[in-house]
Write a protein that holds these residues in place. Structure first.
Motif, PDB file in Angstrom:
ATOM      1  N   LEU A   1       5.967   5.738   8.722  1.00 48.68           N
ATOM      2  CA  LEU A   1       7.206   5.738   9.484  1.00 48.68           C
ATOM      3  C   LEU A   1       7.801   4.343   9.477  1.00 48.68           C
ATOM      4  O   LEU A   1       7.115   3.357   9.765  1.00 48.68           O
ATOM      5  CB  LEU A   1       6.943   6.209  10.910  1.00 48.68           C
ATOM      6  CG  LEU A   1       6.301   7.607  11.032  1.00 48.68           C
ATOM      7  CD1 LEU A   1       6.122   7.980  12.500  1.00 48.68           C
ATOM      8  CD2 LEU A   1       7.132   8.653  10.307  1.00 48.68           C
ATOM      9  N   GLY A   2       9.103   4.259   9.151  1.00 53.79           N
ATOM     10  CA  GLY A   2       9.770   2.978   9.040  1.00 53.79           C
ATOM     11  C   GLY A   2      10.200   2.430  10.389  1.00 53.79           C
ATOM     12  O   GLY A   2      10.678   3.181  11.255  1.00 53.79           O
TER      13      GLY A   2
ATOM     14  N   THR B   1       1.371   3.844   9.560  1.00 52.19           N
ATOM     15  CA  THR B   1       0.825   5.129   9.134  1.00 52.19           C
ATOM     16  C   THR B   1       0.849   6.115  10.292  1.00 52.19           C
ATOM     17  O   THR B   1       0.388   5.817  11.396  1.00 52.19           O
ATOM     18  CB  THR B   1      -0.602   4.959   8.618  1.00 52.19           C
ATOM     19  OG1 THR B   1      -0.595   4.050   7.519  1.00 52.19           O
ATOM     20  CG2 THR B   1      -1.170   6.295   8.168  1.00 52.19           C
ATOM     21  N   SER B   2       1.401   7.314  10.016  1.00 49.46           N
ATOM     22  CA  SER B   2       1.468   8.355  11.035  1.00 49.46           C
ATOM     23  C   SER B   2       0.414   9.426  10.827  1.00 49.46           C
ATOM     24  O   SER B   2      -0.173   9.912  11.796  1.00 49.46           O
ATOM     25  CB  SER B   2       2.862   8.998  11.019  1.00 49.46           C
ATOM     26  OG  SER B   2       2.901  10.164  11.796  1.00 49.46           O
TER      27      SER B   2
ATOM     28  N   VAL C   1       6.568   9.054   2.409  1.00 46.98           N
ATOM     29  CA  VAL C   1       5.240   9.617   2.152  1.00 46.98           C
ATOM     30  C   VAL C   1       4.785   8.993   0.851  1.00 46.98           C
ATOM     31  O   VAL C   1       5.381   9.223  -0.210  1.00 46.98           O
ATOM     32  CB  VAL C   1       5.262  11.144   2.043  1.00 46.98           C
ATOM     33  CG1 VAL C   1       3.857  11.658   1.768  1.00 46.98           C
ATOM     34  CG2 VAL C   1       5.802  11.770   3.313  1.00 46.98           C
ATOM     35  N   CYS C   2       3.772   8.148   0.922  1.00 45.95           N
ATOM     36  CA  CYS C   2       3.214   7.476  -0.256  1.00 45.95           C
ATOM     37  C   CYS C   2       1.911   8.164  -0.612  1.00 45.95           C
ATOM     38  O   CYS C   2       0.902   8.004   0.089  1.00 45.95           O
ATOM     39  CB  CYS C   2       2.974   6.001   0.027  1.00 45.95           C
ATOM     40  SG  CYS C   2       4.475   5.064   0.347  1.00 45.95           S
TER      41      CYS C   2
ATOM     42  N   SER D   1       0.837  -1.195   0.000  1.00 49.26           N
ATOM     43  CA  SER D   1       0.000   0.000   0.000  1.00 49.26           C
ATOM     44  C   SER D   1       0.869   1.241   0.000  1.00 49.26           C
ATOM     45  O   SER D   1       1.035   1.913   1.020  1.00 49.26           O
ATOM     46  CB  SER D   1      -0.927   0.014   1.221  1.00 49.26           C
ATOM     47  OG  SER D   1      -1.756   1.166   1.201  1.00 49.26           O
ATOM     48  N   CYS D   2       1.415   1.548  -1.150  1.00 46.57           N
ATOM     49  CA  CYS D   2       2.270   2.739  -1.275  1.00 46.57           C
ATOM     50  C   CYS D   2       2.065   3.362  -2.652  1.00 46.57           C
ATOM     51  O   CYS D   2       2.877   3.183  -3.563  1.00 46.57           O
ATOM     52  CB  CYS D   2       3.737   2.394  -1.062  1.00 46.57           C
ATOM     53  SG  CYS D   2       4.819   3.850  -0.989  1.00 46.57           S
TER      54      CYS D   2
END
Length: 609
Positions: A162-163, A171-172, A155-156, A136-137
């Motif tokens: 955040l990795g 997801t942030s 940011v996709c 999902s990117c």
């Protein structure tokens, strides 16, 4: 005397204000597979990093040869490359990104095949892990360490991810628009984002914990395309540069250092999409790469006449075109900047595709090593009449620094291939040898010469290299083919112009013709030390014929006015100099209405009886 006077006047043209020269070595292949069916590269389909920690820049590129894949080319530190590992991509052709996603100090590779992302973790020696798939990117993708933990985040599209360091992301935050790029826009050492929200560009300030403040509009940026950031006006703050959607202008928005920006500054003209920024000629001012051109920065947010670097290294003529010659279909995918030979200068890596015969194509990556400044050009070939790109087969003017050791003018009607201590080499990549240009006038800052169709591309459609490489040889010293490219242009549309000898005086000669046919030169203009004055023509005796020199009026002049309207006795091309008298180009090369190209024409008028 006729040609000597016309050629001298071109030597008096004032050069554009260009403080430093540009010079590159000819393009060298980093990846060139040859022609095959379905081959190609996508836009932005390569990236640069030192994957094996040898201190030399490497390249990862994505390409298609029947199936999509990606591969690494290891740099040798001298601008050449050797083959590295192949990275399989199972979906469609995707864009590679480089970052340290697991915090081990080694560059990793992410390949975006929207909505999938494949991670290849680097081992620091040039090897990579099996792909880790993230499902999902969506594109576009922007990469930075947004939460300050030493691991790259994504940011996709509109999602901040955040990795965790092991190939997983959480997801942030959801953003109000698609991400364009990341940078420190308010000088707090935290990465911020530029977003595209509808037609507008907005700034979202990073908090340093992986989240962002509400996006704020940058006024005047509606429909701005191909955005880059950098200090383009030399005030120490980050600015925004982009192109209008119709590519008619470049806009630079000066930054205040607090994430706000002032009204945009315009530069007319654009020569392809903007892909990179760097100081190529070491004058302390950021330049732009737009298409196949460098736009030199003035240091105030404006940019000058384009300098072409011409990345094509593959021939595209009869060898690839088959039995019937066809024009070359060439397009560039993108350009990156890196130091590939360790000399501290920004070099150019360019991806492009050349299509050949029967749906074959070659997707290539070439590198041009920067040799600026020095004995180089500020403009290698422009029309001395229109101040625009020249026509193949035309009289052209080059400007630069230390071009020739002395000032010299060729004898009347006799252009020289060696003049003033230099030779000018013109080369196509579809030919094994270069040609020497006919030189008309040389000086340390200016060269006037012709691009001759007899030895380079003109109306022959089998010669389809899109660029002519121009390089200077200083006689008596070892020759290195460093220089710049001139795009092949086959036609021009502009109004007729007359050459001048300064102070608005027309470039002209006159002769009186006696009843027995004897011709006697009649003074028209006198030039001493660069200052020209007119001489009244004596019309009291034998008939006097006035010849005017210019371009664009080979068959259009109907009358001359010399105090009174007088008949035109001749109008046409001046064919005494090689390269200045060629036939019109084939229709497939024309751009707009067919007009005579930028070459020297003459117009003869009977001004007395």
């Amino acid at each position: 005397m006729v040609l000597a006077r016309v050629l001298l006047l071109v030597g008096l043209i004032a050069p554009p204000a260009c403080p430093q020269s540009f010079s590159f070595l000819p393009p060298v292949d980093a990846y060139a597979p040859g022609y095959s069916r379905g081959a190609g590269m996508c836009r932005y389909c390569f990236a640069v990093a030192d994957f094996n920690h040898d201190g030399k820049a490497d390249i990862v590129y994505a390409f298609t040869e029947f199936t999509p894949t990606a591969s690494v080319a290891f740099g040798n530190g001298d601008g050449t490359f050797r083959a590295g590992p192949v990275l399989p991509v199972n979906q469609s052709l995707g864009r590679p990104y480089v970052a340290d996603f697991n915090g081990d100090g080694n560059p990793d590779i992410a390949i975006s095949n929207s909505p999938f992302l494949y991670l290849f973790l680097g081992d620091g020696s040039g090897g990579f892990s099996a792909p880790i798939s993230y499902s999902s990117c969506p594109s576009p993708v922007v990469i930075a360490d947004f939460d300050g933990d030493g691991k790259s985040d994504l940011v996709c599209g509109q999602s901040v991810l955040l990795g965790s360091g092991d190939g997983a992301f959480r997801t942030s935050q959801s953003l109000p628009g698609e991400s364009i790029l990341a940078g420190d826009l308010n000088e707090d050492s935290k990465p911020d984002l530029l977003l595209r929200v509808g037609a507008d560009i907005k700034v979202a300030l990073g908090k340093g914990n992986g989240t962002f403040d509400a996006a704020v509009l940058v006024r005047g940026t509606s429909f701005l395309q191909e955005v880059q950031i950098g200090d383009f006006n030399s005030d120490g703050h980050v600015d925004i540069v982009g192109a209008l959607i119709d590519t008619s202008e470049i806009l630079m928005f000066p930054g205040n250092g607090d994430s706000t920006f002032r009204t945009g500054i315009h530069t007319a003209g654009l020569y392809g999409f903007i892909s990179a920024a760097a100081d190529f000629n070491r004058d302390g001012k950021l330049d732009l790469i737009a298409g196949d051109a460098i736009l030199p920065g003035n240091g105030d947010g404006t940019f000058r006449f384009p300098i072409y670097y011409g990345p094509v290294s593959q021939s595209c003529g009869m060898a690839q075109a088959g039995p019937a010659p066809i024009p070359c279909d060439y397009y560039r995918t993108t350009t990156l900047v890196a130091d590939f030979n360790g000399d501290g200068l920004p070099d150019i890596a360019a991806g492009y595709v050349v299509r050949g015969f029967q749906n074959t194509a070659a997707g290539c990556v070439t590198v041009l090593l920067n040799d600026s400044p020095g004995d180089g050009f500020t403009a290698p070939a422009i029309s001395p009449i229109t101040w625009s790109l020249p026509i193949v087969g035309a009289l052209v003017t080059a400007f630069g620094e230390n071009l020739a050791p002395s000032v010299a003018t060729a004898p009347p009607g006799s252009p020289q291939t060696t003049l003033g201590g230099i030779r000018l080499h013109l080369r196509q990549r579809s030919q094994s040898a270069d040609a020497l240009a006919p030189l008309l006038y040389v000086s340390p800052s200016q060269i006037n010469y012709a691009i001759p169709p007899a030895s380079l591309v003109d109306t022959d459609p089998s010669n389809t290299d899109p660029y002519v490489w121009v390089a200077i040889e200083h006689v008596g010293t070892p020759y290195t083919s460093k220089g710049l490219s001139v795009p092949r242009t086959f036609s021009a549309v502009y109004d007729p112009f007359f050459f001048t000898v300064g102070s608005g005086l027309a470039a002209a000669t006159a002769v009186s013709v006696a009843l027995d046919g004897t011709q006697t030169s009649v003074p028209v203009n006198s030039c001493v030390g660069g200052v020209c004055t007119s001489t009244p023509i004596n019309v009291s005796g034998d008939p006097v014929y006035l010849t005017l020199y210019g371009t664009g009026f080979a068959s259009s002049a109907a009358s001359c006015n010399a105090g009174q309207t007088v008949p035109v006795t001749y109008t046409g091309r001046a064919g005494q100099i090689a390269g200045l008298d060629r036939q019109p180009a084939p229709a497939e090369y024309s751009r707009g209405p067919r007009r005579d190209p930028d070459r020297m024409h003459v117009c003869g008028c009977l001004v007395s009886k």
